[in-house]
Design a protein around this motif. Structure first.
Motif, PDB file in Angstrom:
ATOM      1  N   GLU A  34      -2.623  -4.095  -1.555  1.00 11.79           N
ATOM      2  CA  GLU A  34      -2.674  -2.666  -1.841  1.00 11.79           C
ATOM      3  C   GLU A  34      -1.547  -1.994  -1.089  1.00 11.79           C
ATOM      4  OE1 GLU A  34      -6.477  -0.956  -1.026  1.00 11.79           O
ATOM      5  OE2 GLU A  34      -7.543  -2.583  -2.024  1.00 11.79           O
ATOM      6  N   VAL A  35      -0.926  -1.009  -1.731  1.00 10.06           N
ATOM      7  CA  VAL A  35       0.127  -0.227  -1.093  1.00 10.06           C
ATOM      8  C   VAL A  35      -0.395   1.192  -0.939  1.00 10.06           C
ATOM      9  CG1 VAL A  35       2.504   0.564  -1.227  1.00 10.06           C
ATOM     10  CG2 VAL A  35       1.901  -1.675  -2.144  1.00 10.06           C
ATOM     11  N   ASP A  38       1.424   6.013   2.302  1.00  9.32           N
ATOM     12  CA  ASP A  38       2.363   6.079   3.422  1.00  9.32           C
ATOM     13  C   ASP A  38       3.277   4.857   3.497  1.00  9.32           C
ATOM     14  OD1 ASP A  38       0.681   4.077   4.334  1.00  9.32           O
ATOM     15  OD2 ASP A  38       0.303   5.006   6.276  1.00  9.32           O
ATOM     16  N   GLY A  39       3.098   3.910   2.561  1.00  6.32           N
ATOM     17  CA  GLY A  39       3.946   2.731   2.525  1.00  6.32           C
ATOM     18  C   GLY A  39       3.373   1.530   3.238  1.00  6.32           C
ATOM     19  N   THR A  40       2.160   1.639   3.744  1.00  4.41           N
ATOM     20  CA  THR A  40       1.536   0.476   4.367  1.00  4.41           C
ATOM     21  C   THR A  40       1.111  -0.501   3.278  1.00  4.41           C
ATOM     22  OG1 THR A  40       0.734   1.781   6.226  1.00  4.41           O
ATOM     23  CG2 THR A  40      -0.365  -0.318   5.828  1.00  4.41           C
ATOM     24  N   LEU A  59       6.022  -5.786  -1.695  1.00  8.16           N
ATOM     25  CA  LEU A  59       6.888  -5.390  -0.578  1.00  8.16           C
ATOM     26  C   LEU A  59       8.165  -4.737  -1.089  1.00  8.16           C
ATOM     27  CD1 LEU A  59       6.581  -8.464   1.814  1.00  8.16           C
ATOM     28  CD2 LEU A  59       5.790  -6.137   2.258  1.00  8.16           C
ATOM     29  N   GLU A  60       8.765  -5.336  -2.095  1.00  8.11           N
ATOM     30  CA  GLU A  60      10.000  -4.785  -2.661  1.00  8.11           C
ATOM     31  C   GLU A  60       9.752  -3.386  -3.231  1.00  8.11           C
ATOM     32  OE1 GLU A  60      13.177  -5.908  -2.774  1.00  8.11           O
ATOM     33  OE2 GLU A  60      12.656  -7.651  -1.573  1.00  8.11           O
ATOM     34  N   ARG A  64      11.349   0.132  -1.848  1.00  2.79           N
ATOM     35  CA  ARG A  64      12.159   1.022  -2.703  1.00  2.79           C
ATOM     36  C   ARG A  64      11.689   2.470  -2.569  1.00  2.79           C
ATOM     37  NH1 ARG A  64      12.093  -3.397  -6.139  1.00  2.79           N
ATOM     38  NH2 ARG A  64      10.287  -2.656  -7.280  1.00  2.79           N
ATOM     39  N   VAL A  65      10.381   2.653  -2.493  1.00  2.00           N
ATOM     40  CA  VAL A  65       9.821   4.005  -2.376  1.00  2.00           C
ATOM     41  C   VAL A  65       9.967   4.537  -0.951  1.00  2.00           C
ATOM     42  CG1 VAL A  65       7.693   5.357  -2.576  1.00  2.00           C
ATOM     43  CG2 VAL A  65       8.225   3.617  -4.281  1.00  2.00           C
ATOM     44  N   HIS A  66       9.890   3.649   0.028  1.00  2.00           N
ATOM     45  CA  HIS A  66       9.967   4.019   1.445  1.00  2.00           C
ATOM     46  C   HIS A  66      11.113   3.249   2.111  1.00  2.00           C
ATOM     47  CE1 HIS A  66       6.083   6.073   1.279  1.00  2.00           C
ATOM     48  NE2 HIS A  66       5.692   5.070   0.522  1.00  2.00           N
TER      49      HIS A  66
END
Length: 132
Positions: A34-35, A38-40, A59-60, A64-66
């Protein structure tokens, strides 16, 4: 002379993509990822040769978002093989910018802490806290 029929719609998607999607979305899959907003990136379960590509994609996408960095929470990982470790290291390598590591380790489970210690890779990731 008649034109050849277009049969491209009859061709299935590559087997790798199909296997990856079904593994990622199958409720019986040994890994869930799960993402958080906040990018965790939270991984839960087993990271192996079948599930590592899915984790790498997550992860990729999160990086890209963070681009400033994401935290990888491995506190619920019960098993990780070299393919999983390779997914972390590849994401780290691909997104290194300005000398800082955009991938930080959050809490890690005892099996993950042992793997990172044995492979001498825990120092490669900024931040590290042992969970569970």
């Amino acid at each position: 002379m008649r034109p050849l029929p277009d049969r491209s719609i009859d061709l299935p998607a590559p087997a790798v993509d199909i296997a990856l999607q079904s593994s990622a979305q199958d409720p019986g899959s040994p890994l869930t990822v799960e993402v958080a907003p906040d990018g965790t990136v939270v991984a839960d379960g087993e990271i192996d040769i079948d599930s590592a590509p899915y984790l790498h994609e997550a992860l990729e996408a999160a990086l890209r978002v963070h681009p400033e960095g994401v935290t990888l929470d491995l506190s619920a990982v019960t098993f990780c093989d070299c393919t999983g470790l390779g997914a972390f290291l590849d994401a780290r390598r691909r997104h290194l910018a300005g000398g800082s590591c955009p991938l930080r380790l959050g809490p890690v489970s005892p099996p993950m802490a042992r793997l990172l210690r044995l492979t001498d890779t825990e120092a490669l990731f900024a931040g590290h806290a042992t969970g569970r």
